[in-house]
Design an enzyme around this catalytic site. Structure first.
Site, PDB file in Angstrom:
ATOM      1  N   ARG A  25       0.843  -1.201   0.000  1.00 12.42           N
ATOM      2  CA  ARG A  25       0.000   0.000   0.000  1.00 12.42           C
ATOM      3  C   ARG A  25       0.877   1.248   0.000  1.00 12.42           C
ATOM      4  O   ARG A  25       2.019   1.225   0.452  1.00 12.42           O
ATOM      5  CB  ARG A  25      -0.945   0.004   1.196  1.00 12.42           C
ATOM      6  CG  ARG A  25      -0.286   0.038   2.583  1.00 12.42           C
ATOM      7  CD  ARG A  25       0.024   1.413   3.071  1.00 12.42           C
ATOM      8  NE  ARG A  25       0.166   1.450   4.521  1.00 12.42           N
ATOM      9  CZ  ARG A  25       0.912   2.315   5.178  1.00 12.42           C
ATOM     10  NH1 ARG A  25       1.638   3.197   4.522  1.00 12.42           N
ATOM     11  NH2 ARG A  25       0.971   2.303   6.491  1.00 12.42           N
ATOM     12  N   GLU A  63      -7.241   7.530   7.620  1.00 14.79           N
ATOM     13  CA  GLU A  63      -6.107   8.282   8.218  1.00 14.79           C
ATOM     14  C   GLU A  63      -5.544   9.303   7.222  1.00 14.79           C
ATOM     15  O   GLU A  63      -5.205  10.435   7.584  1.00 14.79           O
ATOM     16  CB  GLU A  63      -5.030   7.294   8.651  1.00 14.79           C
ATOM     17  CG  GLU A  63      -3.821   7.988   9.224  1.00 14.79           C
ATOM     18  CD  GLU A  63      -2.822   7.033   9.849  1.00 14.79           C
ATOM     19  OE1 GLU A  63      -3.237   6.003  10.415  1.00 14.79           O
ATOM     20  OE2 GLU A  63      -1.614   7.318   9.763  1.00 14.79           O
ATOM     21  N   ARG A  93      -5.465   5.876   0.555  1.00 19.35           N
ATOM     22  CA  ARG A  93      -4.557   4.742   0.724  1.00 19.35           C
ATOM     23  C   ARG A  93      -4.816   3.849  -0.470  1.00 19.35           C
ATOM     24  O   ARG A  93      -5.953   3.423  -0.699  1.00 19.35           O
ATOM     25  CB  ARG A  93      -4.866   3.958   2.012  1.00 19.35           C
ATOM     26  CG  ARG A  93      -4.452   4.662   3.298  1.00 19.35           C
ATOM     27  CD  ARG A  93      -2.940   4.618   3.481  1.00 19.35           C
ATOM     28  NE  ARG A  93      -2.518   5.284   4.706  1.00 19.35           N
ATOM     29  CZ  ARG A  93      -2.342   4.682   5.873  1.00 19.35           C
ATOM     30  NH1 ARG A  93      -2.567   3.376   5.991  1.00 19.35           N
ATOM     31  NH2 ARG A  93      -1.948   5.353   6.924  1.00 19.35           N
ATOM     32  N   CYS A 108       0.630  10.936   9.319  1.00 19.72           N
ATOM     33  CA  CYS A 108       1.508  10.407  10.370  1.00 19.72           C
ATOM     34  C   CYS A 108       2.960  10.417   9.873  1.00 19.72           C
ATOM     35  O   CYS A 108       3.223  10.000   8.737  1.00 19.72           O
ATOM     36  CB  CYS A 108       1.079   8.974  10.705  1.00 19.72           C
ATOM     37  SG  CYS A 108       2.097   8.188  11.962  1.00 19.72           S
ATOM     38  N   THR A 137       5.284   8.452  10.369  1.00 12.62           N
ATOM     39  CA  THR A 137       5.816   7.112  10.048  1.00 12.62           C
ATOM     40  C   THR A 137       5.585   6.759   8.583  1.00 12.62           C
ATOM     41  O   THR A 137       6.160   5.804   8.082  1.00 12.62           O
ATOM     42  CB  THR A 137       5.152   6.003  10.893  1.00 12.62           C
ATOM     43  OG1 THR A 137       3.754   5.982  10.591  1.00 12.62           O
ATOM     44  CG2 THR A 137       5.368   6.223  12.374  1.00 12.62           C
ATOM     45  N   ARG A 166       4.051   0.584   2.479  1.00  9.92           N
ATOM     46  CA  ARG A 166       4.167  -0.542   3.412  1.00  9.92           C
ATOM     47  C   ARG A 166       3.871  -1.798   2.601  1.00  9.92           C
ATOM     48  O   ARG A 166       2.762  -1.991   2.113  1.00  9.92           O
ATOM     49  CB  ARG A 166       3.197  -0.423   4.590  1.00  9.92           C
ATOM     50  CG  ARG A 166       3.483  -1.484   5.664  1.00  9.92           C
ATOM     51  CD  ARG A 166       2.717  -1.220   6.943  1.00  9.92           C
ATOM     52  NE  ARG A 166       1.421  -1.835   6.966  1.00  9.92           N
ATOM     53  CZ  ARG A 166       1.164  -3.087   7.372  1.00  9.92           C
ATOM     54  NH1 ARG A 166       2.134  -3.876   7.795  1.00  9.92           N
ATOM     55  NH2 ARG A 166      -0.073  -3.556   7.357  1.00  9.92           N
ATOM     56  N   ARG A 169       3.621  -7.033  12.820  1.00 12.12           N
ATOM     57  CA  ARG A 169       2.286  -6.660  13.324  1.00 12.12           C
ATOM     58  C   ARG A 169       1.449  -7.923  13.512  1.00 12.12           C
ATOM     59  O   ARG A 169       1.819  -8.987  13.042  1.00 12.12           O
ATOM     60  CB  ARG A 169       1.553  -5.724  12.344  1.00 12.12           C
ATOM     61  CG  ARG A 169       2.223  -4.385  12.166  1.00 12.12           C
ATOM     62  CD  ARG A 169       1.403  -3.427  11.295  1.00 12.12           C
ATOM     63  NE  ARG A 169       2.084  -2.139  11.171  1.00 12.12           N
ATOM     64  CZ  ARG A 169       1.579  -1.079  10.561  1.00 12.12           C
ATOM     65  NH1 ARG A 169       0.390  -1.128  10.003  1.00 12.12           N
ATOM     66  NH2 ARG A 169       2.258   0.052  10.488  1.00 12.12           N
ATOM     67  N   GLU A 207      -2.224  -3.322  12.575  1.00 19.92           N
ATOM     68  CA  GLU A 207      -1.581  -2.585  13.650  1.00 19.92           C
ATOM     69  C   GLU A 207      -2.361  -2.688  14.957  1.00 19.92           C
ATOM     70  O   GLU A 207      -3.591  -2.663  14.955  1.00 19.92           O
ATOM     71  CB  GLU A 207      -1.558  -1.117  13.207  1.00 19.92           C
ATOM     72  CG  GLU A 207      -0.651  -0.283  13.999  1.00 19.92           C
ATOM     73  CD  GLU A 207      -0.607   1.125  13.412  1.00 19.92           C
ATOM     74  OE1 GLU A 207      -1.616   1.581  12.838  1.00 19.92           O
ATOM     75  OE2 GLU A 207       0.448   1.751  13.549  1.00 19.92           O
TER      76      GLU A 207
HETATM   77  P1  ADP Z   1      -1.907  -0.174   6.906  1.00 13.76           P
HETATM   78  O1  ADP Z   1      -1.264   0.869   7.750  1.00 13.76           O
HETATM   79  O2  ADP Z   1      -0.953  -0.717   5.923  1.00 13.76           O
HETATM   80  O3  ADP Z   1      -3.196   0.189   6.284  1.00 13.76           O
HETATM   81  P2  ADP Z   1      -2.992  -1.933   9.030  1.00 13.76           P
HETATM   82  O4  ADP Z   1      -2.006  -2.543   9.962  1.00 13.76           O
HETATM   83  O5  ADP Z   1      -3.940  -0.916   9.541  1.00 13.76           O
HETATM   84  O6  ADP Z   1      -2.116  -1.406   7.840  1.00 13.76           O
HETATM   85  O7  ADP Z   1      -3.775  -3.076   8.295  1.00 13.76           O
HETATM   86  C1  ADP Z   1      -4.858  -2.838   7.447  1.00 13.76           C
HETATM   87  C2  ADP Z   1      -5.504  -4.140   7.021  1.00 13.76           C
HETATM   88  O8  ADP Z   1      -4.685  -4.792   6.057  1.00 13.76           O
HETATM   89  C3  ADP Z   1      -5.699  -5.149   8.160  1.00 13.76           C
HETATM   90  O9  ADP Z   1      -6.926  -5.807   7.981  1.00 13.76           O
HETATM   91  C4  ADP Z   1      -4.565  -6.125   7.921  1.00 13.76           C
HETATM   92  O10 ADP Z   1      -4.803  -7.411   8.439  1.00 13.76           O
HETATM   93  C5  ADP Z   1      -4.524  -6.147   6.410  1.00 13.76           C
HETATM   94  N1  ADP Z   1      -3.269  -6.659   5.869  1.00 13.76           N
HETATM   95  C6  ADP Z   1      -2.027  -6.156   6.023  1.00 13.76           C
HETATM   96  N2  ADP Z   1      -1.112  -6.897   5.385  1.00 13.76           N
HETATM   97  C7  ADP Z   1      -1.785  -7.920   4.787  1.00 13.76           C
HETATM   98  C8  ADP Z   1      -1.413  -9.014   3.982  1.00 13.76           C
HETATM   99  N3  ADP Z   1      -0.143  -9.222   3.613  1.00 13.76           N
HETATM  100  N4  ADP Z   1      -2.391  -9.869   3.569  1.00 13.76           N
HETATM  101  C9  ADP Z   1      -3.669  -9.657   3.911  1.00 13.76           C
HETATM  102  N5  ADP Z   1      -4.091  -8.641   4.660  1.00 13.76           N
HETATM  103  C10 ADP Z   1      -3.168  -7.767   5.096  1.00 13.76           C
HETATM  104  N1  ARG Z   2      -0.287   7.177  16.580  1.00  9.89           N
HETATM  105  C1  ARG Z   2      -0.097   5.767  16.731  1.00  9.89           C
HETATM  106  C2  ARG Z   2       1.089   5.500  17.644  1.00  9.89           C
HETATM  107  O1  ARG Z   2       1.839   6.415  17.882  1.00  9.89           O
HETATM  108  C3  ARG Z   2       0.114   5.069  15.391  1.00  9.89           C
HETATM  109  C4  ARG Z   2       1.435   5.335  14.752  1.00  9.89           C
HETATM  110  C5  ARG Z   2       1.723   4.649  13.453  1.00  9.89           C
HETATM  111  N2  ARG Z   2       0.569   4.110  12.819  1.00  9.89           N
HETATM  112  C6  ARG Z   2      -0.233   4.764  11.989  1.00  9.89           C
HETATM  113  N3  ARG Z   2      -1.314   4.142  11.572  1.00  9.89           N
HETATM  114  N4  ARG Z   2       0.010   5.959  11.572  1.00  9.89           N
HETATM  115  O2  ARG Z   2       1.259   4.382  18.083  1.00  9.89           O
END
Ligand code: ADP
Ligand code: ARG
Length: 337
Positions: A100, A199, A203, A245, A247, A254, A283, A288
């Site tokens: 993403r 966010e 995305r 953010c 990060t 990512r 994660r 996350e």
């Molecule tokens: P991001 O910051 O990349 O949007 P999150 O940690 O909020 O990531 O995850 C968003 C969604 O994407 C969650 O449902 C997570 O399980 C899913 N996800 C992340 N990586 C994978 C993957 N490799 N395969 C399937 N689902 C994934």
């Molecule tokens: N603000 C949260 C923390 O400090 C998330 C940080 C990174 N993740 C994000 N989705 N931007 O833990």
């Protein structure tokens, strides 16, 4: 990190500053203040916050990405996706792969400073462009407004949709007017998806089962290239693509796998330490701030800033291949007499 870097001295320096959107230090730090278990604890209330509050952002950015305040993000370079190959051709470890990136749209502030009209205008603009995509990217935009709870839950369960009510975003004043202006686009095969106004403004996501990183990344590159012909994104010569953010700055990429590494996972501390050495982040299964379920981890590149898109992908690929090698070595020792 907020606690570490908001020293008395920095506080005194920043406490009366404001961006031209009117954002203050409180807007930047509110999420960390309300959530002491945050990892980072700060957000850029609007695109100018990275400059106006740089004495706080720069050290956080340096610690997270290893990016010094004198550095600059390289020009965009997607590289040749085909070189990335398939990370698990036998399908023994990797369940699915997802890449993403985030994009902010020029001329719009970030969440805490957006009004209802900003959300609705942005959604209209974005959904129009997305629905004009053709071929393998052809799909439909589904607004969250009017979507049943059941449909939302199923999309979340299947890892396609963002969760509602993130407490870190909530405290950062980023869930206002929800669900207005929020939604998801996906193509007919649900391999290309776009989140609108969660966010970040956008995305963009490419995902599918298995470990074919070349195809999955290639699809994202193609999609972003087609969309940026129609929409101008906010990019800064020092920090790359701007995100809410810190990060996510720079490439905003990512690239993750859902992977089973049962032997490495037995000693979680050592496993995390090993992942860190390969610049990877671990994660839980539902993203996350979640735990691993059935030994499935979400492992992705940690750094997004200070390297090109292709370097971020290569770092992820190399690290994942190393982890698979380590898992295989443990299998070998268990099988030998
Ligand atoms: P991001 O910051 O990349 O949007 P999150 O940690 O909020 O990531 O995850 C968003 C969604 O994407 C969650 O449902 C997570 O399980 C899913 N996800 C992340 N990586 C994978 C993957 N490799 N395969 C399937 N689902 C994934
Ligand atoms: N603000 C949260 C923390 O400090 C998330 C940080 C990174 N993740 C994000 N989705 N931007 O833990």
């Amino acid at each position: 990190m907020l606690k570490k870097y908001l020293t008395r001295e920095v506080f005194e320096l920043l406490k009366e500053r404001k961006t031209s959107y009117g954002s203050t230090l409180l807007d930047v730090i509110r999420s960390g203040l309300c959530n002491p278990d945050s990892h980072i604890g700060i957000y850029a209330a609007d695109p100018e916050a990275y400059v106006v509050f740089k004495e706080l952002f720069n050290p956080v950015i340096e610690e997270y990405h290893g990016f010094e305040s004198s550095s600059s993000q390289p020009e965009t370079n997607w590289g040749n996706p085909e070189e990335l190959g398939n990370l698990d051709p036998d399908g023994a470890y990797i369940i699915s792969t997802r890449v993403r990136c985030a994009r902010s749209i020029e001329g719009y502030p970030f969440n805490p400073t957006m009004n209802e009209t900003h959300y609705l205008d942005l959604e209209k603009k974005v959904s129009g462009v997305l629905e004009s995509l053709t071929d393998d990217l052809k799909g439909q935009y589904y607004p969250l407004l009017g979507m049943s709870r059941e449909t939302q839950d199923q999309l979340i369960e299947d890892h396609f949709l963002f969760k509602e009510g993130d407490r870190f975003l909530e405290a950062a004043n980023s869930n206002r007017f929800w669900p207005k202006g929020r939604g998801i686009f996906f193509n007919d095969t649900k391999t290309f998806l776009v989140w609108c106004n969660e966010e970040d403004h956008l995305r963009l996501i490419s995902m599918e089962e298995g470990g074919d990183l070349a195809t999955i990344y290639g699809r994202l590159v193609d999609a972003v290239s087609r969309i940026e012909r129609e929409i101008s994104f906010s990019r800064n010569s020092r920090l790359g693509y701007l995100t809410f953010c810190p990060t996510n700055l720079g490439t905003t990429i990512r690239a993750s796998v859902h992977i089973k590494l049962p032997r490495l996972g037995r000693d979680f501390e050592a496993f995390q330490e090993m992942a860190r050495k390969f610049y990877l982040q671990v994660r839980g299964t539902r993203g996350e701030h979640t735990e691993s379920e059935d030994g499935v981890y979400d492992i992705s590149n940690q750094r997004r800033l200070g390297l090109t898109e292709f370097q971020a992908l290569s770092e992820m690929r190399d690290g994942i291949l190393q982890l698979i090698e380590q898992e295989k070595a443990l299998e070998g020792t268990e099988q030998s007499p």
